[in-house]
Design an enzyme around this catalytic site. Structure first.
Site, mmCIF file in Angstrom:
data_model
loop_
_atom_site.group_PDB
_atom_site.id
_atom_site.type_symbol
_atom_site.label_atom_id
_atom_site.label_comp_id
_atom_site.label_asym_id
_atom_site.label_seq_id
_atom_site.Cartn_x
_atom_site.Cartn_y
_atom_site.Cartn_z
ATOM 1 C CE LYS A 13 -2.142 -0.887 3.860
ATOM 2 N NZ LYS A 13 -1.407 -2.122 4.198
ATOM 3 N NE ARG A 88 -3.566 0.562 9.911
ATOM 4 C CZ ARG A 88 -2.342 0.250 10.308
ATOM 5 N NH1 ARG A 88 -2.180 -0.557 11.344
ATOM 6 N NH2 ARG A 88 -1.280 0.742 9.693
ATOM 7 N NE ARG A 123 7.234 -2.900 5.698
ATOM 8 C CZ ARG A 123 5.973 -2.852 6.135
ATOM 9 N NH1 ARG A 123 5.009 -2.534 5.294
ATOM 10 N NH2 ARG A 123 5.703 -3.153 7.393
ATOM 11 N NE ARG A 156 6.931 -0.536 10.003
ATOM 12 C CZ ARG A 156 5.707 -0.554 9.460
ATOM 13 N NH1 ARG A 156 5.520 -0.053 8.252
ATOM 14 N NH2 ARG A 156 4.697 -1.083 10.120
ATOM 15 N NE ARG A 167 2.356 -4.985 11.340
ATOM 16 C CZ ARG A 167 3.208 -4.628 10.391
ATOM 17 N NH1 ARG A 167 4.397 -5.213 10.302
ATOM 18 N NH2 ARG A 167 2.896 -3.697 9.533
#
Length: 210
Positions: A13, A88, A123, A156, A167
């Site tokens: 996203k 969300r 990432r 992260r 998650r």
């Protein structure tokens, strides 16, 4: 154009939102980046949010909604915006409606869970501006340095396997119902995100401009 980007953590996203932001000349509003900035600066909101994020849980609605409302009131949002990471939950979506904000399109990027776990391990995020990269799919031309502001790229803390699984579980139980919510409104677009970055982008543009 007012857009919402939906999809599981790691679906791409943020990356796609950056590309669309450049194409349509509208800002990307990433609640994740805003909240992580507050954590880094140790603001009261940041301290409150940190405990939830470290456990792979969602930040409470009232905190997130307050952040979004304040951001959307800024001048650069008058010509449109892209919401990345908000709403969300159904209550957040209803709160957005209550603010009188009409959304033109909602883009849902669908990616298999197994692929998401693989992707998140690579990432990287800019430590200063929050721009997102991937060591394989979308590397920075400057290596471990952000192309936009030349700050160091970081991994992260919530991109470890156990937190990723947590998650994803939260996403499926709390965020996935938004797909039907926006489908019923008639503004949902679905894009296959299992392929390459370019393939996903082309699928999104095809849906937006159909």
């Amino acid at each position: 154009m007012k857009l919402i980007m939906l999809g599981a953590p790691g679906a791409g996203k943020g990356t796609q939102a950056q590309i669309l932001s450049d194409k349509y000349c509208i800002p990307t509003i990433s609640t994740g980046a805003i909240i992580r900035g507050a954590i880094k600066n140790e603001t009261p909101t940041g301290k409150l949010a940190k405990g939830y994020i470290d456990r792979g849980e969602l930040v409470p609605d009232d905190v997130v909604i307050g952040i979004i409302k304040e951001r959307l009131s800024e001048d650069d949002c008058t010509g449109g915006f892209i919401l990345d990471g908000f709403p969300r939950t159904i209550p957040q979506a209803e709160a957005l409606d209550s603010l009188g904000i009409e959304i033109d399109r909602v883009v849902d990027i669908e990616v298999d869970d197994d692929l998401i776990v693989k992707r998140l391990s690579g990432r990287r995020e800019c430590s200063k501006c929050g721009a997102t990269y991937h060591v394989v799919n979308n590397p920075s031309e400057k290596g471990d340095i952000c192309e936009r502001c030349s700050a160091p790229l970081i991994r992260r803390a919530d991109d470890n396997p156990e937190t990723i699984k947590s998650r994803l579980s939260v996403y499926h139980s709390q965020t996935e119902p938004l797909i039907e919510f926006y489908k019923s409104k008639g503004n949902l677009l679905v894009a296959d995100g299992n392929g390459s970055l370019d393939a996903t982008y082309n699928a999104i543009i095809k849906a937006l401009e159909a």
